[in-house]
Design an enzyme around this catalytic site. Structure first.
Site, PDB file in Angstrom:
ATOM      1  N   LYS A 203       0.801  -1.228   0.000  1.00  0.00           N
ATOM      2  CA  LYS A 203       0.000   0.000   0.000  1.00  0.00           C
ATOM      3  C   LYS A 203       0.832   1.274   0.000  1.00  0.00           C
ATOM      4  O   LYS A 203       2.030   1.265   0.231  1.00  0.00           O
ATOM      5  CB  LYS A 203      -0.992  -0.039   1.162  1.00  0.00           C
ATOM      6  CG  LYS A 203      -2.159  -0.973   0.809  1.00  0.00           C
ATOM      7  CD  LYS A 203      -3.333  -0.845   1.722  1.00  0.00           C
ATOM      8  CE  LYS A 203      -4.456  -1.746   1.189  1.00  0.00           C
ATOM      9  NZ  LYS A 203      -5.458  -2.029   2.184  1.00  0.00           N
ATOM     10  N   ARG A 238      -3.867  -9.965   4.599  1.00  0.00           N
ATOM     11  CA  ARG A 238      -4.325  -9.946   3.200  1.00  0.00           C
ATOM     12  C   ARG A 238      -3.147  -9.493   2.341  1.00  0.00           C
ATOM     13  O   ARG A 238      -2.650  -8.384   2.491  1.00  0.00           O
ATOM     14  CB  ARG A 238      -5.509  -8.985   3.048  1.00  0.00           C
ATOM     15  CG  ARG A 238      -6.102  -8.943   1.643  1.00  0.00           C
ATOM     16  CD  ARG A 238      -7.269  -7.967   1.579  1.00  0.00           C
ATOM     17  NE  ARG A 238      -7.872  -7.944   0.269  1.00  0.00           N
ATOM     18  CZ  ARG A 238      -7.382  -7.305  -0.783  1.00  0.00           C
ATOM     19  NH1 ARG A 238      -6.265  -6.597  -0.672  1.00  0.00           N
ATOM     20  NH2 ARG A 238      -8.007  -7.338  -1.944  1.00  0.00           N
TER      21      ARG A 238
HETATM   22  N1  HH2 Z   1      -7.556  -3.540   0.709  1.00  0.00           N
HETATM   23  C1  HH2 Z   1      -7.895  -3.560  -0.598  1.00  0.00           C
HETATM   24  C2  HH2 Z   1      -9.021  -4.249  -1.031  1.00  0.00           C
HETATM   25  N2  HH2 Z   1      -9.785  -4.951  -0.170  1.00  0.00           N
HETATM   26  N3  HH2 Z   1     -10.232  -5.664   2.036  1.00  0.00           N
HETATM   27  C3  HH2 Z   1      -9.924  -5.666   3.334  1.00  0.00           C
HETATM   28  N4  HH2 Z   1     -10.674  -6.343   4.219  1.00  0.00           N
HETATM   29  N5  HH2 Z   1      -8.842  -4.980   3.815  1.00  0.00           N
HETATM   30  C4  HH2 Z   1      -8.029  -4.255   3.002  1.00  0.00           C
HETATM   31  O1  HH2 Z   1      -7.071  -3.631   3.509  1.00  0.00           O
HETATM   32  C5  HH2 Z   1      -8.326  -4.238   1.603  1.00  0.00           C
HETATM   33  C6  HH2 Z   1      -9.459  -4.961   1.143  1.00  0.00           C
HETATM   34  C7  HH2 Z   1      -7.051  -2.778  -1.573  1.00  0.00           C
HETATM   35  O2  HH2 Z   1      -6.069  -3.547  -2.163  1.00  0.00           O
HETATM   36  P1  HH2 Z   1      -6.166  -4.290  -3.600  1.00  0.00           P
HETATM   37  O3  HH2 Z   1      -7.281  -5.257  -3.599  1.00  0.00           O
HETATM   38  O4  HH2 Z   1      -4.881  -4.893  -3.929  1.00  0.00           O
HETATM   39  O5  HH2 Z   1      -6.398  -3.131  -4.655  1.00  0.00           O
HETATM   40  P2  HH2 Z   1      -7.701  -2.583  -5.357  1.00  0.00           P
HETATM   41  O6  HH2 Z   1      -8.647  -2.122  -4.315  1.00  0.00           O
HETATM   42  O7  HH2 Z   1      -7.183  -1.461  -6.224  1.00  0.00           O
HETATM   43  O8  HH2 Z   1      -8.302  -3.711  -6.146  1.00  0.00           O
END
Ligand code: HH2
Length: 264
Positions: A203, A238
């Protein structure tokens, strides 16, 4: 928990797994690498991301959820929409990962009726605007109070309290100092009595500290946050890089848990 984004626009792996076959292959690879859960998402939540209609989100995620569940993977569906969650649970998902902590009025009922697990995450604002000017008086106390309220709401909607996991929402309406306070505050969040999930993987807070390194090169920095999260009592990490995530968690866990907590 391996993060699998079936999206064209996610911040770290956008577009890589937008096609269902590639997503399923990556999900199975994550299981082989040791992930206990594969978190399938069809809507990017990165700052500034545009919302996606339920029909499009379902079109992206359902074939992937169905194939992974049929292959024996434990799947969580990363969605804030009750309609998408219901369809994904029907397709074999076991957990709903809701970054809005049951804000859709239908969501709690969907989770309760399916007897599913749920992740309740804290966010200030919405993905489109959340990084504009986030403010807190005491970020840890405010996030803990929010998570306590949402866990109580889940319970009164009939969700098994033992199936509720809490997440401070790293990067969701938070400045660097807020993210650091929450990562340092995992023990206080764990004291709320539910498993804590930490999503720190790749992040922006890492680039805020280290400079503009691209997301795919942030795994060592992610590992540092993971070690402290595990030491603080986090139950689920995660992560995008399951191999590094699992090695990190296992070593940190072995060092921290060798002595009874009362002696620590
Ligand atoms: N972060 C992201 C997405 N979903 N869910 C939970 N519970 N906690 C988190 O910190 C979290 C999440 C963001 O990361 P990513 O899925 O890699 O990116 P994007 O939202 O751009 O798909």
């Amino acid at each position: 928990m391996g993060a699998l984004n079936v999206t064209p626009d996610s911040f770290s792996d956008g577009g890589r797994y937008a096609e269902a076959g590639a997503a399923v292959r990556r999900g199975l690879e994550m299981v082989a690498e040791g992930a206990d859960l594969v978190d399938v998402g069809g809507e990017s939540t990165r700052p500034g991301a545009d919302p996606v209609e339920a029909a499009e989100e379902s079109r992206r995620v359902l074939p992937v959820v169905r194939a992974l569940a049929a292959a024996g993977a434990v799947v969580s569906i990363d969605t804030a929409k009750a309609e998408v969650a219901a369809a994904a649970l029907e397709a074999g998902a076991a957990v709903v990962n809701d970054i809005t902590a049951l804000s859709d009025p239908e969501m709690a009922g969907v989770v309760a009726r399916a007897g599913a697990g749920v992740v309740l995450m804290h966010m200030q604002g919405t993905p489109r605007t959340m990084q504009d000017d986030p403010r807190y008086d005491d970020v840890l106390a405010e996030v803990a109070a929010f998570l306590r309220r949402r866990a109580a709401a889940a319970e009164s909607a009939g969700i098994d309290p033992g199936a509720v996991c809490l997440d401070p929402g790293i990067g969701f309406g938070k400045r660097l100092e807020h993210n650091l306070a929450l990562l340092a505050g995992v023990p206080q969040l764990a004291a709320l009595g539910h498993p804590v999930l930490v999503g720190a993987s790749r992040k922006r807070f890492i680039a805020d500290l280290l400079g503009p390194i691209p997301p795919a090169e942030r795994d060592a920095a992610t590992a540092a946050a993971h070690v402290l999260a595990v030491a603080g009592g986090a139950a689920i990490l995660r992560t995008h890089n399951v191999v590094v995530g699992l090695q990190t968690a296992r070593i940190a866990d072995a060092i921290v848990r060798q002595a009874p907590a009362s002696e620590g």
